[in-house]
Design an enzyme around this catalytic site. Sequence first.
Site, PDB file in Angstrom:
ATOM      1  N   LYS A   1      -7.944  -0.724   0.977  1.00 50.71           N
ATOM      2  CA  LYS A   1      -7.957  -2.168   0.741  1.00 50.71           C
ATOM      3  C   LYS A   1      -8.814  -2.552  -0.457  1.00 50.71           C
ATOM      4  O   LYS A   1      -8.688  -3.659  -0.971  1.00 50.71           O
ATOM      5  CB  LYS A   1      -8.407  -2.906   2.000  1.00 50.71           C
ATOM      6  CG  LYS A   1      -7.363  -2.832   3.117  1.00 50.71           C
ATOM      7  CD  LYS A   1      -7.714  -3.728   4.288  1.00 50.71           C
ATOM      8  CE  LYS A   1      -6.624  -3.738   5.347  1.00 50.71           C
ATOM      9  NZ  LYS A   1      -6.602  -2.490   6.154  1.00 50.71           N
TER      10      LYS A   1
HETATM   11  C1  LIG Z   1      -5.499  -2.093   6.887  1.00 56.14           C
HETATM   12  C2  LIG Z   1      -5.421  -0.654   7.226  1.00 56.14           C
HETATM   13  C3  LIG Z   1      -4.191  -0.027   7.547  1.00 56.14           C
HETATM   14  C4  LIG Z   1      -2.900  -0.803   7.672  1.00 56.14           C
HETATM   15  O1  LIG Z   1      -2.406  -1.214   6.434  1.00 56.14           O
HETATM   16  P1  LIG Z   1      -1.230  -2.307   6.364  1.00 56.14           P
HETATM   17  O2  LIG Z   1      -1.050  -2.600   4.921  1.00 56.14           O
HETATM   18  O3  LIG Z   1      -1.725  -3.485   7.147  1.00 56.14           O
HETATM   19  O4  LIG Z   1      -0.027  -1.688   6.991  1.00 56.14           O
HETATM   20  C5  LIG Z   1      -4.170   1.336   7.779  1.00 56.14           C
HETATM   21  N1  LIG Z   1      -5.309   2.067   7.739  1.00 56.14           N
HETATM   22  C6  LIG Z   1      -6.501   1.510   7.443  1.00 56.14           C
HETATM   23  C7  LIG Z   1      -7.703   2.359   7.449  1.00 56.14           C
HETATM   24  C8  LIG Z   1      -6.601   0.140   7.173  1.00 56.14           C
HETATM   25  O5  LIG Z   1      -7.795  -0.405   6.903  1.00 56.14           O
END
Ligand SMILES: *Cc1c(COP(=O)(O)O)cnc(C)c1O
Length: 428
Positions: A104
Amino acid sequence: MQYFSTNRKSAHATFREATLLGQPDDMGLYFPEAIPQFDWTALIQKSREDLAFEVIRPYVGSEIDDESLHAICSETVNFDFPLKQITPNIFALELFHGPTFAFKDVGARFMSRCLRYFLKNREGKAIVVVATSGDTGGAVAAGFHNVEGIEVVILYPKGKVSRVQELQLTTLGGNVTAIEVEGVFDDCQALAKRALADDELKSQAFLTSANSINIARWLPQQFYYFYALQQWENGHRPVISVPSGNFGNICAGILAQVSGLPVKKFIAACNQNDAVTRFVRSGKFAPLHTVPTLSNAMDVGNPSNFVRILEIFNREYPLIKKRLASYSISDEETAETMRRIYDEYGYVLDPHGAVGVKALEEYQKKFPGDKGIVLETAHPVKFDSVKEILGTYGDVPEEVNALEARKKNAIQMGLDYDGLRDVILQKC
Ligand SMILES: *Cc1c(COP(=O)(O)O)cnc(C)c1O
Protein backbone atom coordinates in the site's frame (compact mmCIF):
# COMPACT_ATOMS: atom_id res chain seq x y z
CA MET A 1 -7.79 10.90 -20.09
CA GLN A 2 -11.37 11.05 -18.93
CA TYR A 3 -12.84 8.81 -16.25
CA PHE A 4 -16.43 7.62 -16.23
CA SER A 5 -18.43 6.32 -13.29
CA THR A 6 -19.15 2.60 -13.31
CA ASN A 7 -22.73 3.52 -12.34
CA ARG A 8 -22.89 5.81 -15.39
CA LYS A 9 -24.97 8.51 -13.72
CA SER A 10 -22.28 11.03 -12.72
CA ALA A 11 -20.43 13.31 -15.11
CA HIS A 12 -17.06 12.26 -16.49
CA ALA A 13 -14.02 13.54 -14.63
CA THR A 14 -10.42 14.38 -15.42
CA PHE A 15 -7.56 12.73 -13.49
CA ARG A 16 -7.40 15.78 -11.25
CA GLU A 17 -11.11 15.85 -10.54
CA ALA A 18 -11.29 12.12 -9.93
CA THR A 19 -8.31 12.28 -7.54
CA LEU A 20 -9.81 15.15 -5.57
CA LEU A 21 -13.32 13.69 -5.49
CA GLY A 22 -12.33 10.09 -4.80
CA GLN A 23 -15.71 8.67 -5.66
CA PRO A 24 -18.36 9.88 -8.14
CA ASP A 25 -21.58 11.10 -6.50
CA ASP A 26 -23.59 8.20 -7.96
CA MET A 27 -21.42 5.97 -5.72
CA GLY A 28 -19.86 4.10 -8.63
CA LEU A 29 -16.08 3.98 -9.14
CA TYR A 30 -14.07 5.98 -11.63
CA PHE A 31 -12.77 3.99 -14.58
CA PRO A 32 -10.58 5.17 -17.50
CA GLU A 33 -12.41 5.71 -20.78
CA ALA A 34 -9.67 3.98 -22.75
CA ILE A 35 -6.99 1.53 -21.63
CA PRO A 36 -3.61 2.59 -23.05
CA GLN A 37 -1.53 0.06 -24.99
CA PHE A 38 2.19 -0.26 -24.29
CA ASP A 39 5.02 -1.80 -26.26
CA TRP A 40 6.39 -4.14 -23.62
CA THR A 41 9.68 -4.75 -25.44
CA ALA A 42 10.42 -1.02 -25.14
CA LEU A 43 9.36 -0.78 -21.49
CA ILE A 44 11.39 -3.78 -20.31
CA GLN A 45 14.63 -1.84 -20.75
CA LYS A 46 13.60 1.15 -18.68
CA SER A 47 14.65 2.15 -15.20
CA ARG A 48 12.15 1.80 -12.39
CA GLU A 49 11.40 5.53 -12.41
CA ASP A 50 11.11 5.90 -16.18
CA LEU A 51 8.89 2.85 -16.45
CA ALA A 52 6.53 4.19 -13.79
CA PHE A 53 6.40 7.52 -15.60
CA GLU A 54 5.64 5.90 -18.99
CA VAL A 55 2.93 3.68 -17.54
CA ILE A 56 1.09 6.39 -15.61
CA ARG A 57 1.48 9.26 -18.06
CA PRO A 58 -1.45 8.39 -20.36
CA TYR A 59 -3.69 8.16 -17.29
CA VAL A 60 -2.66 11.58 -16.01
CA GLY A 61 -2.46 13.33 -19.37
CA SER A 62 -1.53 16.99 -19.10
CA GLU A 63 -3.02 17.43 -15.63
CA ILE A 64 0.44 17.22 -14.09
CA ASP A 65 3.41 18.56 -16.05
CA ASP A 66 5.94 15.92 -17.15
CA GLU A 67 8.73 17.10 -14.91
CA SER A 68 6.58 17.06 -11.79
CA LEU A 69 5.02 13.72 -12.72
CA HIS A 70 8.45 12.19 -13.20
CA ALA A 71 9.50 13.47 -9.78
CA ILE A 72 6.32 12.06 -8.21
CA CYS A 73 7.03 8.67 -9.83
CA SER A 74 10.65 8.66 -8.66
CA GLU A 75 9.63 9.37 -5.08
CA THR A 76 6.86 6.77 -5.24
CA VAL A 77 9.14 3.87 -6.22
CA ASN A 78 12.33 4.75 -4.37
CA PHE A 79 12.70 1.27 -2.85
CA ASP A 80 13.27 -2.26 -4.15
CA PHE A 81 10.74 -4.71 -5.57
CA PRO A 82 12.80 -7.93 -5.71
CA LEU A 83 11.53 -11.16 -7.25
CA LYS A 84 12.77 -14.10 -5.15
CA GLN A 85 12.50 -17.79 -5.86
CA ILE A 86 10.72 -19.73 -3.09
CA THR A 87 10.09 -23.20 -4.57
CA PRO A 88 11.06 -24.66 -7.99
CA ASN A 89 7.84 -23.27 -9.50
CA ILE A 90 6.96 -20.35 -7.24
CA PHE A 91 8.54 -16.91 -7.02
CA ALA A 92 7.66 -14.11 -4.60
CA LEU A 93 7.51 -10.49 -5.65
CA GLU A 94 8.37 -8.79 -2.37
CA LEU A 95 6.32 -5.62 -2.06
CA PHE A 96 7.36 -4.88 1.51
CA HIS A 97 10.54 -2.87 1.13
CA GLY A 98 8.82 0.51 1.41
CA PRO A 99 8.44 2.68 4.53
CA THR A 100 5.54 0.73 6.11
CA PHE A 101 6.51 -2.70 4.73
CA ALA A 102 3.40 -3.30 2.62
CA PHE A 103 2.39 -2.78 -1.00
CA LYS A 104 0.00 0.00 0.00
CA ASP A 105 3.02 2.30 0.25
CA VAL A 106 3.08 2.58 -3.55
CA GLY A 107 -0.48 3.84 -3.94
CA ALA A 108 -0.32 6.01 -0.83
CA ARG A 109 2.95 7.67 -1.83
CA PHE A 110 1.74 8.39 -5.33
CA MET A 111 -1.63 9.71 -4.22
CA SER A 112 -0.26 11.95 -1.47
CA ARG A 113 2.08 13.62 -3.91
CA CYS A 114 -0.66 14.10 -6.51
CA LEU A 115 -2.86 15.70 -3.88
CA ARG A 116 -0.06 18.00 -2.82
CA TYR A 117 0.41 19.00 -6.46
CA PHE A 118 -3.30 19.65 -7.01
CA LEU A 119 -3.79 21.50 -3.74
CA LYS A 120 -0.66 23.58 -3.67
CA ASN A 121 -2.17 26.88 -4.78
CA ARG A 122 -5.33 26.46 -2.82
CA GLU A 123 -6.26 28.49 0.22
CA GLY A 124 -6.58 26.72 3.54
CA LYS A 125 -5.87 23.30 4.89
CA ALA A 126 -6.54 19.89 3.45
CA ILE A 127 -7.39 17.16 5.93
CA VAL A 128 -7.19 13.46 5.23
CA VAL A 129 -9.47 11.41 7.48
CA VAL A 130 -8.89 7.69 7.26
CA ALA A 131 -10.14 4.65 9.15
CA THR A 132 -7.84 1.66 9.16
CA SER A 133 -7.82 -1.97 10.16
CA GLY A 134 -4.01 -1.94 10.00
CA ASP A 135 -2.02 -1.54 6.81
CA THR A 136 -3.86 1.29 5.07
CA GLY A 137 -3.51 3.81 7.87
CA GLY A 138 0.23 3.33 8.17
CA ALA A 139 0.81 3.67 4.46
CA VAL A 140 -1.39 6.76 4.19
CA ALA A 141 0.17 8.35 7.29
CA ALA A 142 3.68 7.75 6.00
CA GLY A 143 2.69 8.87 2.50
CA PHE A 144 1.42 12.21 3.81
CA HIS A 145 3.91 12.67 6.64
CA ASN A 146 5.51 16.12 6.39
CA VAL A 147 3.56 16.93 3.22
CA GLU A 148 2.99 20.65 3.59
CA GLY A 149 -0.57 21.95 3.90
CA ILE A 150 -2.06 18.51 4.61
CA GLU A 151 -3.14 17.16 8.00
CA VAL A 152 -3.84 13.47 8.53
CA VAL A 153 -6.28 12.07 11.10
CA ILE A 154 -6.26 8.30 11.46
CA LEU A 155 -8.83 6.24 13.34
CA TYR A 156 -7.91 2.72 14.36
CA PRO A 157 -9.67 0.15 16.55
CA LYS A 158 -8.09 -0.32 19.97
CA GLY A 159 -6.43 -3.71 20.37
CA LYS A 160 -7.26 -4.77 16.82
CA VAL A 161 -4.09 -3.81 14.96
CA SER A 162 -0.72 -5.51 15.30
CA ARG A 163 2.14 -4.22 17.41
CA VAL A 164 4.15 -2.93 14.45
CA GLN A 165 1.08 -1.48 12.74
CA GLU A 166 0.21 0.47 15.87
CA LEU A 167 3.74 1.86 16.13
CA GLN A 168 3.58 2.93 12.49
CA LEU A 169 0.30 4.74 13.14
CA THR A 170 1.17 6.41 16.40
CA THR A 171 4.82 7.43 16.30
CA LEU A 172 5.06 9.72 13.29
CA GLY A 173 3.80 12.89 14.95
CA GLY A 174 3.96 16.17 13.04
CA ASN A 175 0.96 16.45 10.74
CA VAL A 176 -0.26 12.93 11.60
CA THR A 177 -2.78 12.50 14.44
CA ALA A 178 -3.72 8.98 15.54
CA ILE A 179 -6.99 8.27 17.32
CA GLU A 180 -7.39 4.98 19.16
CA VAL A 181 -11.09 4.17 19.10
CA GLU A 182 -12.80 2.01 21.69
CA GLY A 183 -14.54 -0.12 19.06
CA VAL A 184 -14.03 -2.19 15.92
CA PHE A 185 -12.96 -1.16 12.43
CA ASP A 186 -16.54 -0.57 11.29
CA ASP A 187 -16.99 1.96 14.12
CA CYS A 188 -13.89 3.82 12.94
CA GLN A 189 -15.19 3.73 9.39
CA ALA A 190 -18.59 5.10 10.47
CA LEU A 191 -16.94 7.97 12.40
CA ALA A 192 -14.72 8.83 9.43
CA LYS A 193 -17.66 8.78 7.03
CA ARG A 194 -19.63 11.08 9.26
CA ALA A 195 -16.78 13.58 9.37
CA LEU A 196 -16.34 13.45 5.59
CA ALA A 197 -20.04 14.27 5.15
CA ASP A 198 -20.11 17.05 7.79
CA ASP A 199 -20.98 20.32 6.02
CA GLU A 200 -19.56 22.50 8.76
CA LEU A 201 -16.19 20.74 8.58
CA LYS A 202 -16.26 20.87 4.79
CA SER A 203 -16.77 24.62 4.92
CA GLN A 204 -13.59 24.94 7.02
CA ALA A 205 -11.19 22.74 5.06
CA PHE A 206 -10.82 20.40 2.10
CA LEU A 207 -11.64 16.94 3.46
CA THR A 208 -10.70 13.66 1.77
CA SER A 209 -10.43 10.03 2.81
CA ALA A 210 -7.45 8.92 0.67
CA ASN A 211 -9.60 5.91 0.05
CA SER A 212 -8.27 2.79 -1.64
CA ILE A 213 -10.81 3.19 -4.45
CA ASN A 214 -9.26 6.55 -5.41
CA ILE A 215 -7.72 6.24 -8.89
CA ALA A 216 -4.52 7.90 -7.66
CA ARG A 217 -4.03 4.98 -5.28
CA TRP A 218 -5.31 2.31 -7.63
CA LEU A 219 -3.50 3.04 -10.91
CA PRO A 220 0.14 3.23 -9.68
CA GLN A 221 -0.23 -0.30 -8.32
CA GLN A 222 0.38 -1.40 -11.91
CA PHE A 223 4.04 -0.43 -11.65
CA TYR A 224 5.31 -3.46 -9.79
CA TYR A 225 3.66 -5.95 -12.12
CA PHE A 226 5.94 -4.50 -14.78
CA TYR A 227 8.92 -4.78 -12.41
CA ALA A 228 8.06 -8.45 -11.83
CA LEU A 229 8.15 -9.14 -15.55
CA GLN A 230 11.43 -7.24 -15.91
CA GLN A 231 12.94 -9.79 -13.51
CA TRP A 232 11.24 -12.86 -14.98
CA GLU A 233 13.78 -15.21 -16.59
CA ASN A 234 11.79 -18.41 -16.83
CA GLY A 235 10.59 -18.26 -20.41
CA HIS A 236 6.88 -18.63 -20.84
CA ARG A 237 4.51 -16.02 -19.40
CA PRO A 238 3.98 -16.37 -15.64
CA VAL A 239 0.70 -16.79 -13.81
CA ILE A 240 0.39 -14.24 -11.02
CA SER A 241 -1.35 -14.99 -7.73
CA VAL A 242 -2.56 -11.93 -5.85
CA PRO A 243 -3.73 -12.12 -2.20
CA SER A 244 -6.96 -10.16 -2.54
CA GLY A 245 -9.41 -8.42 -0.23
CA ASN A 246 -10.86 -5.28 -1.71
CA PHE A 247 -9.45 -6.30 -5.13
CA GLY A 248 -7.68 -3.04 -5.97
CA ASN A 249 -4.28 -4.66 -6.28
CA ILE A 250 -5.25 -7.51 -8.60
CA CYS A 251 -7.41 -5.19 -10.64
CA ALA A 252 -4.36 -2.99 -11.29
CA GLY A 253 -2.48 -6.10 -12.43
CA ILE A 254 -5.22 -7.07 -14.85
CA LEU A 255 -5.21 -3.52 -16.19
CA ALA A 256 -1.47 -3.85 -16.85
CA GLN A 257 -2.09 -7.16 -18.61
CA VAL A 258 -4.76 -5.62 -20.85
CA SER A 259 -2.24 -2.86 -21.64
CA GLY A 260 0.23 -5.37 -23.00
CA LEU A 261 2.06 -6.94 -20.05
CA PRO A 262 2.68 -10.62 -20.92
CA VAL A 263 0.94 -12.43 -18.04
CA LYS A 264 -0.66 -15.81 -18.70
CA LYS A 265 -3.33 -15.66 -16.05
CA PHE A 266 -4.27 -13.98 -12.79
CA ILE A 267 -5.25 -15.90 -9.69
CA ALA A 268 -7.39 -14.12 -7.12
CA ALA A 269 -6.20 -15.67 -3.85
CA CYS A 270 -8.87 -15.17 -1.19
CA ASN A 271 -9.26 -16.19 2.42
CA GLN A 272 -12.67 -17.32 3.68
CA ASN A 273 -14.18 -14.10 2.39
CA ASP A 274 -14.83 -15.73 -0.95
CA ALA A 275 -17.42 -13.62 -2.81
CA VAL A 276 -15.22 -13.43 -5.91
CA THR A 277 -14.18 -17.11 -5.78
CA ARG A 278 -17.86 -18.04 -5.79
CA PHE A 279 -18.54 -15.55 -8.59
CA VAL A 280 -15.81 -17.02 -10.82
CA ARG A 281 -17.30 -20.47 -10.26
CA SER A 282 -20.97 -19.60 -10.70
CA GLY A 283 -21.34 -16.24 -12.45
CA LYS A 284 -23.34 -14.96 -9.49
CA PHE A 285 -22.03 -12.23 -7.22
CA ALA A 286 -23.46 -12.77 -3.76
CA PRO A 287 -21.39 -10.95 -1.11
CA LEU A 288 -21.70 -12.15 2.47
CA HIS A 289 -20.80 -10.72 5.88
CA THR A 290 -17.11 -10.32 6.55
CA VAL A 291 -15.45 -13.24 8.36
CA PRO A 292 -12.33 -12.56 10.49
CA THR A 293 -9.26 -14.55 9.39
CA LEU A 294 -5.49 -14.79 9.85
CA SER A 295 -4.98 -12.69 6.71
CA ASN A 296 -6.96 -9.83 8.20
CA ALA A 297 -6.07 -7.18 5.61
CA MET A 298 -8.17 -9.28 3.22
CA ASP A 299 -11.22 -9.57 5.44
CA VAL A 300 -13.64 -7.92 3.04
CA GLY A 301 -17.07 -9.46 2.48
CA ASN A 302 -18.10 -7.17 -0.35
CA PRO A 303 -15.03 -6.06 -2.35
CA SER A 304 -15.40 -2.53 -3.74
CA ASN A 305 -13.20 -3.04 -6.78
CA PHE A 306 -15.16 -6.03 -8.05
CA VAL A 307 -17.04 -3.69 -10.35
CA ARG A 308 -13.74 -2.62 -11.93
CA ILE A 309 -13.01 -6.24 -12.82
CA LEU A 310 -16.40 -6.43 -14.53
CA GLU A 311 -15.60 -3.23 -16.38
CA ILE A 312 -12.16 -4.41 -17.60
CA PHE A 313 -13.79 -7.46 -19.14
CA ASN A 314 -16.77 -5.57 -20.59
CA ARG A 315 -19.04 -7.30 -18.10
CA GLU A 316 -18.66 -10.58 -20.03
CA TYR A 317 -18.68 -13.44 -17.57
CA PRO A 318 -17.23 -16.09 -19.94
CA LEU A 319 -14.24 -13.82 -20.53
CA ILE A 320 -13.72 -13.34 -16.80
CA LYS A 321 -13.90 -17.08 -16.22
CA LYS A 322 -11.27 -17.63 -18.89
CA ARG A 323 -8.84 -14.99 -17.66
CA LEU A 324 -9.21 -15.21 -13.90
CA ALA A 325 -8.87 -18.18 -11.56
CA SER A 326 -9.79 -17.90 -7.90
CA TYR A 327 -9.35 -20.03 -4.79
CA SER A 328 -10.56 -19.57 -1.24
CA ILE A 329 -8.04 -20.68 1.39
CA SER A 330 -8.90 -21.52 5.01
CA ASP A 331 -6.92 -20.40 8.06
CA GLU A 332 -5.77 -23.99 8.61
CA GLU A 333 -4.39 -24.15 5.06
CA THR A 334 -2.80 -20.72 5.50
CA ALA A 335 -0.93 -21.78 8.65
CA GLU A 336 -0.01 -25.16 7.12
CA THR A 337 1.44 -23.37 4.07
CA MET A 338 3.45 -21.00 6.25
CA ARG A 339 4.94 -23.94 8.21
CA ARG A 340 5.64 -26.10 5.17
CA ILE A 341 7.27 -23.35 3.12
CA TYR A 342 9.41 -22.35 6.10
CA ASP A 343 10.42 -25.95 6.88
CA GLU A 344 11.18 -26.94 3.30
CA TYR A 345 12.57 -23.72 1.84
CA GLY A 346 13.42 -21.48 4.80
CA TYR A 347 11.18 -18.69 3.47
CA VAL A 348 8.97 -16.83 5.95
CA LEU A 349 5.59 -16.02 4.43
CA ASP A 350 3.15 -13.64 6.04
CA PRO A 351 -0.45 -14.94 6.20
CA HIS A 352 -1.50 -12.95 3.11
CA GLY A 353 1.40 -14.22 1.03
CA ALA A 354 0.64 -17.73 2.29
CA VAL A 355 -2.91 -17.50 0.95
CA GLY A 356 -1.34 -16.48 -2.38
CA VAL A 357 1.09 -19.41 -2.38
CA LYS A 358 -1.59 -21.95 -1.50
CA ALA A 359 -3.91 -20.64 -4.23
CA LEU A 360 -1.08 -20.86 -6.75
CA GLU A 361 -0.34 -24.43 -5.65
CA GLU A 362 -3.99 -25.36 -6.15
CA TYR A 363 -3.85 -23.90 -9.65
CA GLN A 364 -0.57 -25.72 -10.40
CA LYS A 365 -2.18 -29.05 -9.50
CA LYS A 366 -4.30 -28.52 -12.61
CA PHE A 367 -1.58 -26.88 -14.70
CA PRO A 368 1.69 -28.41 -13.46
CA GLY A 369 3.84 -26.79 -16.16
CA ASP A 370 2.90 -23.22 -15.23
CA LYS A 371 5.42 -21.30 -13.16
CA GLY A 372 4.05 -18.49 -11.12
CA ILE A 373 4.60 -15.36 -9.10
CA VAL A 374 2.97 -14.61 -5.76
CA LEU A 375 2.76 -11.04 -4.52
CA GLU A 376 4.17 -10.96 -0.99
CA THR A 377 1.99 -8.03 0.02
CA ALA A 378 3.46 -7.27 3.45
CA HIS A 379 6.42 -8.10 5.65
CA PRO A 380 5.75 -10.93 8.15
CA VAL A 381 6.78 -8.71 11.07
CA LYS A 382 3.55 -6.74 10.62
CA PHE A 383 1.46 -9.70 11.81
CA ASP A 384 1.76 -11.01 15.35
CA SER A 385 0.37 -14.39 14.22
CA VAL A 386 3.55 -15.13 12.25
CA LYS A 387 5.58 -15.46 15.44
CA GLU A 388 2.88 -17.63 16.99
CA ILE A 389 2.85 -19.96 13.99
CA LEU A 390 6.52 -20.06 13.00
CA GLY A 391 8.29 -18.89 16.17
CA THR A 392 10.07 -16.22 14.12
CA TYR A 393 9.46 -13.24 11.83
CA GLY A 394 12.53 -14.06 9.72
CA ASP A 395 14.84 -11.13 9.02
CA VAL A 396 13.37 -8.04 10.60
CA PRO A 397 14.14 -4.71 8.92
CA GLU A 398 16.26 -2.35 11.02
CA GLU A 399 13.56 0.29 10.81
CA VAL A 400 11.30 -1.88 12.96
CA ASN A 401 13.75 -1.71 15.85
CA ALA A 402 13.91 2.05 15.44
CA LEU A 403 10.11 2.14 15.63
CA GLU A 404 10.12 0.24 18.89
CA ALA A 405 12.27 2.88 20.46
CA ARG A 406 9.69 5.57 19.67
CA LYS A 407 6.88 6.71 21.88
CA LYS A 408 3.27 5.91 21.10
CA ASN A 409 1.14 9.00 20.85
CA ALA A 410 -2.60 8.51 20.31
CA ILE A 411 -5.78 10.26 21.37
CA GLN A 412 -8.11 7.85 23.17
CA MET A 413 -11.72 8.08 22.10
CA GLY A 414 -15.03 6.29 22.60
CA LEU A 415 -17.68 6.18 19.88
CA ASP A 416 -17.84 9.91 20.14
CA TYR A 417 -18.43 11.90 16.96
CA ASP A 418 -18.23 15.27 18.70
CA GLY A 419 -14.80 14.33 20.01
CA LEU A 420 -13.60 13.55 16.50
CA ARG A 421 -15.14 16.74 15.20
CA ASP A 422 -13.24 18.80 17.76
CA VAL A 423 -9.96 17.14 16.81
CA ILE A 424 -10.58 17.92 13.14
CA LEU A 425 -11.73 21.50 13.83
CA GLN A 426 -8.46 22.15 15.66
CA LYS A 427 -6.58 21.20 12.48
CA CYS A 428 -8.61 23.50 10.22
C1 LIG B 1 -4.63 -4.41 1.72
C2 LIG B 1 -3.91 -5.70 1.73
C3 LIG B 1 -4.29 -6.78 0.88
C4 LIG B 1 -5.52 -6.71 0.00
O1 LIG B 1 -5.34 -5.87 -1.10
P1 LIG B 1 -6.60 -5.42 -1.98
O2 LIG B 1 -6.08 -4.44 -2.96
O3 LIG B 1 -7.58 -4.82 -1.01
O4 LIG B 1 -7.15 -6.65 -2.61
C5 LIG B 1 -3.53 -7.93 0.88
N1 LIG B 1 -2.46 -8.06 1.70
C6 LIG B 1 -2.07 -7.07 2.52
C7 LIG B 1 -0.91 -7.29 3.40
C8 LIG B 1 -2.77 -5.86 2.56
O5 LIG B 1 -2.38 -4.89 3.40
